[in-house]
Design a protein around this motif. Structure first.
Motif, PDB file in Angstrom:
ATOM      1  N   UNK A 115      19.905 163.595  68.172  1.00  0.00           N
ATOM      2  CA  UNK A 115      21.106 163.330  67.905  1.00  0.00           C
ATOM      3  C   UNK A 115      21.931 162.418  69.410  1.00  0.00           C
ATOM      4  N   UNK A 116      22.510 160.992  69.419  1.00  0.00           N
ATOM      5  CA  UNK A 116      22.866 160.768  70.359  1.00  0.00           C
ATOM      6  C   UNK A 116      23.668 160.693  71.409  1.00  0.00           C
ATOM      7  N   UNK A 117      23.896 160.790  72.621  1.00  0.00           N
ATOM      8  CA  UNK A 117      25.410 161.737  73.319  1.00  0.00           C
ATOM      9  C   UNK A 117      26.536 160.954  72.713  1.00  0.00           C
ATOM     10  N   UNK A 118      27.977 161.901  72.712  1.00  0.00           N
ATOM     11  CA  UNK A 118      28.668 161.285  72.242  1.00  0.00           C
ATOM     12  C   UNK A 118      29.226 159.719  72.854  1.00  0.00           C
ATOM     13  N   UNK A 119      30.300 159.044  72.530  1.00  0.00           N
ATOM     14  CA  UNK A 119      30.979 158.585  73.599  1.00  0.00           C
ATOM     15  C   UNK A 119      32.276 159.447  74.319  1.00  0.00           C
ATOM     16  N   UNK A 120      32.944 159.207  74.571  1.00  0.00           N
ATOM     17  CA  UNK A 120      34.239 159.307  75.424  1.00  0.00           C
ATOM     18  C   UNK A 120      35.247 159.870  74.558  1.00  0.00           C
ATOM     19  N   UNK A 121      35.305 159.137  73.413  1.00  0.00           N
ATOM     20  CA  UNK A 121      36.178 158.552  72.374  1.00  0.00           C
ATOM     21  C   UNK A 121      35.514 160.097  71.677  1.00  0.00           C
ATOM     22  N   UNK A 122      34.828 159.924  71.100  1.00  0.00           N
ATOM     23  CA  UNK A 122      34.259 161.268  70.638  1.00  0.00           C
ATOM     24  C   UNK A 122      34.701 162.246  70.927  1.00  0.00           C
ATOM     25  N   UNK A 123      34.034 161.885  71.966  1.00  0.00           N
ATOM     26  CA  UNK A 123      34.719 164.128  73.265  1.00  0.00           C
ATOM     27  C   UNK A 123      36.286 164.019  72.445  1.00  0.00           C
ATOM     28  N   UNK A 124      37.531 162.598  73.706  1.00  0.00           N
ATOM     29  CA  UNK A 124      38.211 163.025  73.461  1.00  0.00           C
ATOM     30  C   UNK A 124      38.548 163.920  72.119  1.00  0.00           C
ATOM     31  N   UNK A 125      38.426 162.804  71.017  1.00  0.00           N
ATOM     32  CA  UNK A 125      38.427 163.402  69.090  1.00  0.00           C
ATOM     33  C   UNK A 125      37.714 164.278  69.090  1.00  0.00           C
ATOM     34  N   UNK A 126      37.662 165.236  69.550  1.00  0.00           N
ATOM     35  CA  UNK A 126      36.967 167.090  68.972  1.00  0.00           C
ATOM     36  C   UNK A 126      38.587 168.178  69.664  1.00  0.00           C
ATOM     37  N   UNK A 127      39.121 167.509  70.749  1.00  0.00           N
ATOM     38  CA  UNK A 127      40.671 168.050  71.313  1.00  0.00           C
ATOM     39  C   UNK A 127      41.645 167.784  70.131  1.00  0.00           C
ATOM     40  N   UNK A 128      42.159 168.775  69.422  1.00  0.00           N
ATOM     41  CA  UNK A 128      43.218 167.999  68.543  1.00  0.00           C
ATOM     42  C   UNK A 128      44.158 167.184  68.788  1.00  0.00           C
ATOM     43  N   UNK A 129      44.941 166.344  67.747  1.00  0.00           N
ATOM     44  CA  UNK A 129      45.746 165.949  69.002  1.00  0.00           C
ATOM     45  C   UNK A 129      46.653 166.344  69.880  1.00  0.00           C
ATOM     46  N   UNK A 130      47.489 167.781  68.651  1.00  0.00           N
ATOM     47  CA  UNK A 130      48.542 168.007  69.492  1.00  0.00           C
ATOM     48  C   UNK A 130      48.820 169.493  70.605  1.00  0.00           C
ATOM     49  N   UNK A 131      47.383 169.186  70.996  1.00  0.00           N
ATOM     50  CA  UNK A 131      46.305 169.638  72.466  1.00  0.00           C
ATOM     51  C   UNK A 131      45.978 168.384  73.469  1.00  0.00           C
ATOM     52  N   UNK A 132      45.736 167.519  73.326  1.00  0.00           N
ATOM     53  CA  UNK A 132      45.567 166.449  74.363  1.00  0.00           C
ATOM     54  C   UNK A 132      46.727 166.415  75.136  1.00  0.00           C
ATOM     55  N   UNK A 133      46.197 165.652  76.478  1.00  0.00           N
ATOM     56  CA  UNK A 133      46.988 165.638  77.730  1.00  0.00           C
ATOM     57  C   UNK A 133      46.305 164.360  78.451  1.00  0.00           C
ATOM     58  N   UNK A 134      46.573 163.678  78.200  1.00  0.00           N
ATOM     59  CA  UNK A 134      45.481 162.089  78.447  1.00  0.00           C
ATOM     60  C   UNK A 134      46.101 162.006  79.697  1.00  0.00           C
ATOM     61  N   UNK A 135      45.804 161.097  80.922  1.00  0.00           N
ATOM     62  CA  UNK A 135      47.309 161.106  81.568  1.00  0.00           C
ATOM     63  C   UNK A 135      46.039 159.377  82.876  1.00  0.00           C
ATOM     64  N   UNK A 136      46.482 158.526  82.605  1.00  0.00           N
ATOM     65  CA  UNK A 136      45.253 157.244  83.158  1.00  0.00           C
ATOM     66  C   UNK A 136      46.015 157.047  83.953  1.00  0.00           C
ATOM     67  N   UNK A 137      45.195 157.308  84.682  1.00  0.00           N
ATOM     68  CA  UNK A 137      45.432 156.995  86.506  1.00  0.00           C
ATOM     69  C   UNK A 137      44.703 155.619  86.882  1.00  0.00           C
ATOM     70  N   UNK A 138      44.198 154.757  86.154  1.00  0.00           N
ATOM     71  CA  UNK A 138      43.780 153.119  86.598  1.00  0.00           C
ATOM     72  C   UNK A 138      44.178 152.287  85.044  1.00  0.00           C
ATOM     73  N   UNK A 139      43.212 151.362  85.560  1.00  0.00           N
ATOM     74  CA  UNK A 139      43.273 149.751  84.321  1.00  0.00           C
ATOM     75  C   UNK A 139      42.224 150.646  83.542  1.00  0.00           C
ATOM     76  N   UNK A 140      42.583 149.713  82.180  1.00  0.00           N
ATOM     77  CA  UNK A 140      41.733 149.625  81.374  1.00  0.00           C
ATOM     78  C   UNK A 140      40.890 148.459  81.965  1.00  0.00           C
TER      79      UNK A 140
END
Length: 92
Positions: free
Chosen positions: A66-91
């Motif tokens: 299997x290929x490596x998961x994308x960052x988005x897929x790795x974040x999506x593993x965490x249930x929405x109600x448990x996610x805390x994402x801090x944006x520290x720079x520009x996309x």
């Protein structure tokens, strides 16, 4: 394998990490030693939550099935109600 860190076994090379899940039903070394070897084996950072939420995916990735998961897929593993994402720079 060689003996390091107070008598625990560590991998001589990352490829040996691929053999451990098939041989050992439980981890017989400190988790940080295995975590580091796994990261070397798959060639990317492995987030701690992946061990609990995507273990089968990690095993398939280690074996090249299997290929490596994308960052988005790795974040999506965490249930929405448990996610805390801090944006520290520009996309980019």
């Amino acid at each position: 394998m060689r003996t390091v860190r107070g008598g625990f076994l560590a991998f001589d090379d990352a490829l040996r990490a691929r053999e451990v899940p098939a041989i050992e039903p439980c981890l017989c070394m400190p988790f940080p030693v295995f975590h580091e070897a796994l990261e070397k084996a798959v060639g990317r950072p492995v987030w701690t939550h992946e061990f609990g939420l995507n273990l089968d995916g990690l095993k398939r990735e280690m074996l090249g099935a299997a290929p490596a998961p994308t960052f988005e897929e790795i974040v999506a593993l965490v249930p929405v109600e448990h996610r805390i994402i801090i944006h520290t720079g520009e996309h980019q």
